[in-house]
Scaffold this motif. Structure first.
Motif, PDB file in Angstrom:
ATOM      1  N   ASP A   7     -15.474  27.456 -48.930  1.00 28.71           N
ATOM      2  CA  ASP A   7     -15.800  26.723 -47.758  1.00 28.71           C
ATOM      3  C   ASP A   7     -15.109  27.110 -46.608  1.00 28.71           C
ATOM      4  O   ASP A   7     -14.461  26.142 -46.054  1.00 28.71           O
ATOM      5  N   HIS A   9     -16.222  28.422 -43.698  1.00 32.39           N
ATOM      6  CA  HIS A   9     -16.928  27.619 -42.414  1.00 32.39           C
ATOM      7  C   HIS A   9     -16.668  28.296 -41.055  1.00 32.39           C
ATOM      8  O   HIS A   9     -16.266  27.436 -40.285  1.00 32.39           O
ATOM      9  N   ASP A  35     -20.007  29.583 -48.625  1.00 33.70           N
ATOM     10  CA  ASP A  35     -19.951  28.753 -47.306  1.00 33.70           C
ATOM     11  C   ASP A  35     -18.992  29.484 -46.458  1.00 33.70           C
ATOM     12  O   ASP A  35     -17.834  28.872 -45.831  1.00 33.70           O
ATOM     13  N   HIS A  62     -24.674  26.443 -46.231  1.00 34.34           N
ATOM     14  CA  HIS A  62     -24.629  27.019 -44.955  1.00 34.34           C
ATOM     15  C   HIS A  62     -24.849  28.650 -44.650  1.00 34.34           C
ATOM     16  O   HIS A  62     -25.719  28.834 -43.507  1.00 34.34           O
ATOM     17  N   HIS A 116     -21.392  27.850 -55.805  1.00 33.41           N
ATOM     18  CA  HIS A 116     -20.809  27.073 -54.710  1.00 33.41           C
ATOM     19  C   HIS A 116     -21.252  25.525 -54.873  1.00 33.41           C
ATOM     20  O   HIS A 116     -20.121  24.730 -54.775  1.00 33.41           O
ATOM     21  N   HIS A 150     -18.420  23.098 -52.220  1.00 39.76           N
ATOM     22  CA  HIS A 150     -19.261  22.147 -51.594  1.00 39.76           C
ATOM     23  C   HIS A 150     -19.118  21.048 -51.117  1.00 39.76           C
ATOM     24  O   HIS A 150     -19.458  20.553 -49.978  1.00 39.76           O
ATOM     25  N   HIS A 152     -16.109  19.970 -50.232  1.00 44.00           N
ATOM     26  CA  HIS A 152     -14.755  20.103 -49.351  1.00 44.00           C
ATOM     27  C   HIS A 152     -13.669  19.126 -50.065  1.00 44.00           C
ATOM     28  O   HIS A 152     -12.833  18.686 -49.359  1.00 44.00           O
TER      29      HIS A 152
HETATM   30 ZN    ZN Z   1     -19.390  23.678 -47.208  1.00 46.11          ZN
END
Ligand code: ZN
Length: 240
Positions: A7, A9, A35, A62, A116, A150, A152
């Motif tokens: 993640d 992002h 992600d 995402h 994930h 996933h 976080h």
């Molecule tokens: Zn995420």
């Protein structure tokens, strides 16, 4: 010894700080579990850096939302706005890369499963939040360790052969007769109340969740310049 990252992002500042921390620890086997993009301001830069530094790269919801493999009607309004923004700026080459990343990989040599979301229906992006979810998911992989992201929120769940589940927040010994589900937390948008980037380091004896401070204001400035939603800009400083 290896590290598991999740993640990012599109938060390049956070990713660079974590990679520097890994360099300081002389860790060069790095697995990224999805992600790379969404929410943040630098998708292309993050994908490129992950491809340079990581041995394995997975997709998250995402990533698949941006490249069209997951329907974006599924996301909340802020996530959807950031996905639409990402679609407008990302390179064609990186869109193809996102499409090529899998949702789950089993690495027999290391005796680990990487996913994930969850090893149960990995492409449906379930969340592992309750102990009932953990019980189900321990039946869905064969390796000793399974890494996920996933939510976080970092967590280490140990399953004793008796079936008992033991949960730890920041570290755990790896015992011969137990199996583990480990959530590495999030590099670019932690949601456990601690805004520092989160990732996991594993050796033969233990797993540890590492927290790394990074320049949050720099990421926030880039997000504001990109016109990303204020809610997303504020939340990275709160870690929520
Ligand atoms: Zn995420």
């Amino acid at each position: 010894m290896y590290a598991v990252l999740s993640d990012v992002h599109s938060n390049l500042e956070a990713l660079k700080s974590v990679l520097q921390d890994l360099k300081n620890r002389h860790i060069c086997d790095i697995y990224f579990i999805g992600d790379a993009v969404g929410y943040g301001p630098e998708p292309d830069e993050c994908i490129k850096l992950l491809q340079t530094e990581c041995n394995i790269i997975l997709a998250g919801n995402h990533d698949w939302g941006v490249c069209g493999l997951t329907d974006i009607g599924y996301f909340n309004e802020y996530a959807r706005a950031a996905i639409e923004w990402t679609k407008g700026v990302i390179s064609i080459e990186n869109l193809d890369a996102l499409r090529s990343f899998p949702a789950l990989v089993e690495n027999k040599a290391e005796n680990i499963t990487l996913a994930h979301s969850t090893p149960f229906e990995p492409e449906k992006w379930h969340y592992l939040l309750k102990s009932a979810d953990a019980v189900l998911n321990f039946q869905c992989f064969d390796t000793k360790l399974c890494f996920i992201g996933h939510t976080h929120r970092p967590v280490i769940i140990e399953r004793h052969p008796s079936g008992e589940l033991i949960t730890n927040k920041d570290n755990a010994g790896i015992r011969g007769d137990s199996r583990y589900i480990i959530n590495a937390g999030s590099i670019g948008q932690p949601r456990d109340g601690d805004p520092r980037a989160s990732y996991a380091v594993i050796d033969d004896e233990k797993v540890e969740i590492i927290r790394v401070p990074y320049n949050i204001e720099a990421t926030q400035k880039k997000m504001a310049l990109a016109g990303l939603p204020l809610f997303l800009i504020e939340r990275i400083a709160q870690g929520m």
